[in-house]
Design a protein around this motif. Structure first.
Motif, PDB file in Angstrom:
ATOM      1  N   ILE A 119     -49.483 -16.881  21.433  1.00 29.54           N
ATOM      2  CA  ILE A 119     -51.014 -16.792  21.791  1.00 29.54           C
ATOM      3  C   ILE A 119     -51.978 -18.496  21.172  1.00 29.54           C
ATOM      4  N   GLU A 120     -52.377 -18.299  22.524  1.00 30.61           N
ATOM      5  CA  GLU A 120     -53.232 -19.778  22.117  1.00 30.61           C
ATOM      6  C   GLU A 120     -55.192 -19.755  22.193  1.00 30.61           C
ATOM      7  N   VAL A 121     -55.063 -19.837  21.245  1.00 28.95           N
ATOM      8  CA  VAL A 121     -56.383 -19.906  21.190  1.00 28.95           C
ATOM      9  C   VAL A 121     -57.501 -20.975  21.067  1.00 28.95           C
ATOM     10  N   GLY A 122     -58.333 -20.863  21.967  1.00 28.41           N
ATOM     11  CA  GLY A 122     -59.204 -21.476  22.452  1.00 28.41           C
ATOM     12  C   GLY A 122     -60.812 -21.938  20.977  1.00 28.41           C
ATOM     13  N   PRO A 123     -61.253 -23.463  21.021  1.00 28.01           N
ATOM     14  CA  PRO A 123     -62.262 -23.212  20.014  1.00 28.01           C
ATOM     15  C   PRO A 123     -63.257 -22.668  20.775  1.00 28.01           C
ATOM     16  N   ASP A 179     -70.507 -20.370  22.461  1.00 31.60           N
ATOM     17  CA  ASP A 179     -71.626 -18.790  22.247  1.00 31.60           C
ATOM     18  C   ASP A 179     -70.806 -18.011  21.515  1.00 31.60           C
ATOM     19  N   GLY A 180     -70.075 -18.123  20.412  1.00 29.60           N
ATOM     20  CA  GLY A 180     -69.801 -16.952  20.052  1.00 29.60           C
ATOM     21  C   GLY A 180     -68.350 -16.521  20.591  1.00 29.60           C
ATOM     22  N   LYS A 181     -67.983 -16.663  21.553  1.00 30.08           N
ATOM     23  CA  LYS A 181     -67.216 -16.155  22.091  1.00 30.08           C
ATOM     24  C   LYS A 181     -65.562 -17.186  22.897  1.00 30.08           C
ATOM     25  N   PHE A 187     -62.956 -13.462  23.837  1.00 27.93           N
ATOM     26  CA  PHE A 187     -63.405 -11.942  23.477  1.00 27.93           C
ATOM     27  C   PHE A 187     -64.383 -13.134  22.147  1.00 27.93           C
ATOM     28  N   VAL A 188     -65.587 -11.776  21.729  1.00 26.98           N
ATOM     29  CA  VAL A 188     -66.079 -12.294  20.823  1.00 26.98           C
ATOM     30  C   VAL A 188     -65.617 -12.221  19.483  1.00 26.98           C
ATOM     31  N   ALA A 231     -67.204 -11.788  16.894  1.00 28.43           N
ATOM     32  CA  ALA A 231     -67.696 -11.525  15.369  1.00 28.43           C
ATOM     33  C   ALA A 231     -66.682 -10.726  14.963  1.00 28.43           C
ATOM     34  N   ASP A 232     -65.552  -9.993  16.057  1.00 30.84           N
ATOM     35  CA  ASP A 232     -65.190  -8.764  15.850  1.00 30.84           C
ATOM     36  C   ASP A 232     -63.615  -9.670  15.221  1.00 30.84           C
ATOM     37  N   GLY A 233     -63.574 -10.636  14.757  1.00 33.18           N
ATOM     38  CA  GLY A 233     -62.387 -10.917  13.771  1.00 33.18           C
ATOM     39  C   GLY A 233     -61.050 -11.845  15.450  1.00 33.18           C
ATOM     40  N   HIS A 234     -60.655 -12.665  14.634  1.00 31.59           N
ATOM     41  CA  HIS A 234     -59.494 -13.124  15.792  1.00 31.59           C
ATOM     42  C   HIS A 234     -58.322 -12.141  15.653  1.00 31.59           C
ATOM     43  N   LEU A 235     -58.107 -11.849  14.869  1.00 27.49           N
ATOM     44  CA  LEU A 235     -56.585 -11.197  14.392  1.00 27.49           C
ATOM     45  C   LEU A 235     -57.053  -9.678  15.440  1.00 27.49           C
ATOM     46  N   CYS A 236     -58.334  -9.260  15.322  1.00 28.86           N
ATOM     47  CA  CYS A 236     -58.879  -7.926  15.822  1.00 28.86           C
ATOM     48  C   CYS A 236     -58.872  -7.899  17.494  1.00 28.86           C
ATOM     49  N   ASN A 237     -59.244  -8.895  17.916  1.00 30.89           N
ATOM     50  CA  ASN A 237     -58.716  -9.739  19.010  1.00 30.89           C
ATOM     51  C   ASN A 237     -56.676  -9.801  19.888  1.00 30.89           C
ATOM     52  N   MET A 238     -56.166 -10.454  18.231  1.00 31.18           N
ATOM     53  CA  MET A 238     -55.963 -10.559  19.279  1.00 31.18           C
ATOM     54  C   MET A 238     -54.110  -9.675  19.273  1.00 31.18           C
ATOM     55  N   GLY A 239     -54.700  -8.756  18.324  1.00 26.42           N
ATOM     56  CA  GLY A 239     -53.763  -7.488  17.817  1.00 26.42           C
ATOM     57  C   GLY A 239     -54.028  -6.428  19.064  1.00 26.42           C
ATOM     58  N   LYS A 240     -55.305  -5.908  19.894  1.00 27.36           N
ATOM     59  CA  LYS A 240     -55.280  -6.023  21.211  1.00 27.36           C
ATOM     60  C   LYS A 240     -54.509  -5.803  21.907  1.00 27.36           C
ATOM     61  N   MET A 241     -54.405  -7.607  22.214  1.00 25.90           N
ATOM     62  CA  MET A 241     -53.628  -8.363  23.630  1.00 25.90           C
ATOM     63  C   MET A 241     -52.104  -7.551  23.305  1.00 25.90           C
ATOM     64  N   ILE A 242     -51.650  -7.473  22.163  1.00 26.86           N
ATOM     65  CA  ILE A 242     -50.113  -7.696  21.833  1.00 26.86           C
ATOM     66  C   ILE A 242     -50.046  -6.018  21.905  1.00 26.86           C
ATOM     67  N   GLU A 243     -50.978  -5.535  21.324  1.00 24.45           N
ATOM     68  CA  GLU A 243     -50.535  -4.112  21.890  1.00 24.45           C
ATOM     69  C   GLU A 243     -50.854  -3.816  23.150  1.00 24.45           C
ATOM     70  N   GLU A 244     -51.549  -4.098  24.188  1.00 22.32           N
ATOM     71  CA  GLU A 244     -51.708  -3.722  25.258  1.00 22.32           C
ATOM     72  C   GLU A 244     -50.811  -4.651  26.595  1.00 22.32           C
ATOM     73  N   MET A 245     -50.483  -5.696  26.149  1.00 19.47           N
ATOM     74  CA  MET A 245     -49.065  -5.847  26.546  1.00 19.47           C
ATOM     75  C   MET A 245     -47.758  -5.728  26.491  1.00 19.47           C
ATOM     76  N   GLU A 246     -47.838  -5.141  24.730  1.00 16.98           N
ATOM     77  CA  GLU A 246     -46.393  -4.594  24.563  1.00 16.98           C
ATOM     78  C   GLU A 246     -45.843  -3.323  25.448  1.00 16.98           C
ATOM     79  N   GLY A 247     -46.716  -2.702  25.447  1.00 17.46           N
ATOM     80  CA  GLY A 247     -47.210  -1.023  26.267  1.00 17.46           C
ATOM     81  C   GLY A 247     -46.747  -1.555  28.222  1.00 17.46           C
ATOM     82  N   LYS A 248     -47.936  -2.484  28.499  1.00 17.74           N
ATOM     83  CA  LYS A 248     -47.135  -2.964  30.312  1.00 17.74           C
ATOM     84  C   LYS A 248     -46.020  -3.453  30.162  1.00 17.74           C
ATOM     85  N   LEU A 249     -44.895  -4.625  28.834  1.00 17.02           N
ATOM     86  CA  LEU A 249     -43.875  -5.146  28.585  1.00 17.02           C
ATOM     87  C   LEU A 249     -42.893  -3.916  29.497  1.00 17.02           C
TER      88      LEU A 249
END
Length: 278
Positions: A156-160, A163-165, A202-203, A205-223
């Motif tokens: 996962i590449e996370v940009g700077p 505006d809070g995102k 993603f916002v 404020a929810d935390g980078h770890l929470c945002n990355m976890g959502k993406m991984i969980e969704e992607m693994e389901g698709k895979l």
């Protein structure tokens, strides 16, 4: 290079190491590109200080040593090995703890590792790795497979932050191989790999770890769904077509009976259409 990558995409994962070695010998001037773009089967090493296993990959490698996410030390020891900053190291420790719970709930065991480091765009990059040995001699809790493994690589590449995102780019690769050996059906081998990419904003404020976890969980389901449809679905279709079970085999009727049935169907359809027009 394009032809080499096309070849590696079609090579079975259990033969990828041999194929990559051959390509490196044929294309030594493309060695760095091949090593960075071709995903290899994951290897595991024991952290002697923590007594935990960690996964080896290009993202925690420096020279011939590999950094452990548990102790933050290189094995074999390396004095000037690169280390993440204090902020990234804190996030890495938290990510490994959370991903261990995720691995146990979804995979019922295995080995996982998370590595996080800064990039040149004021953001950071994280790599989530899972290796599950499902064979009877491995850590499989069911023991249905003679040999088999599931290896997932999520980068996962996370940009700077703006505006809070922040922008998240996920590239996931799954390598699957399994072998069953039973007396009625004999030996059956199935292996393959699949790669997908996802981009999200993603916002923060929810935390980078929470945002990355959502993406991984969704992607693994698709895979998992894609693997089930592409590999298992097509294999099931071919096996049923080539070796149908006895109750599905159609019995061929004698020619005389077949002709009578065709005549009956013809007259039935003729009378039906005639009554409609009438």
């Amino acid at each position: 290079m394009e032809a080499a990558m096309d070849l590696m995409r079609r090579i079975s994962p259990n033969q990828s190491e041999t194929a990559l070695s051959a390509l490196l010998a044929l294309l030594p001037h493309h060695s760095s590109e091949l090593l960075s773009q071709v995903d290899q089967p994951l290897q595991v090493l024991m952290d002697g200080e923590c007594g935990k296993e960690f996964i080896l990959c290009e993202y925690n490698r420096d020279a011939d040593s590999y950094r452990s996410p548990w102790s933050n030390k290189y094995f074999p020891p390396l004095e000037d090995g690169s280390l993440p900053s204090a902020e990234m190291r804190k996030l890495e420790i938290e990510a490994n703890a959370v991903f261990t719970v995720y691995r146990d709930q979804y995979y019922e065991g295995g080995v996982s590792s998370v590595y996080i480091w800064e990039d040149d765009r004021q953001g950071f990059v994280s790599c989530f790795l899972i290796k599950k040995d499902g064979s009877k001699t491995g850590d499989g809790r069911r023991g249905y497979l003679h040999e088999g493994s599931w290896e997932a690589i999520h980068v996962i590449e996370v940009g700077p932050e703006e505006d809070g995102k922040a922008h998240y780019c996920l590239t996931s690769t799954v390598m699957l191989s399994l072998t069953t050996e039973e007396k009625p059906s004999g030996t059956f081998n199935l292996s393959g790999s699949i790669r997908r990419q996802m981009n999200c904003d993603f916002v923060v404020a929810d935390g980078h770890l929470c945002n990355m976890g959502k993406m991984i969980e969704e992607m693994e389901g698709k895979l998992r769904n894609s693997l089930d449809q592409v590999y298992f679905g097509k294999t099931r279709e071919m096996v049923c077509a080539l070796r149908p079970p006895p109750e599905v085999v159609q019995v061929k009727l004698p020619d005389a009976v077949s002709r009578d049935i065709k005549k009956f169907v013809f007259f039935f359809e003729f009378n039906f259409y005639f009554s409609c027009f009438k």
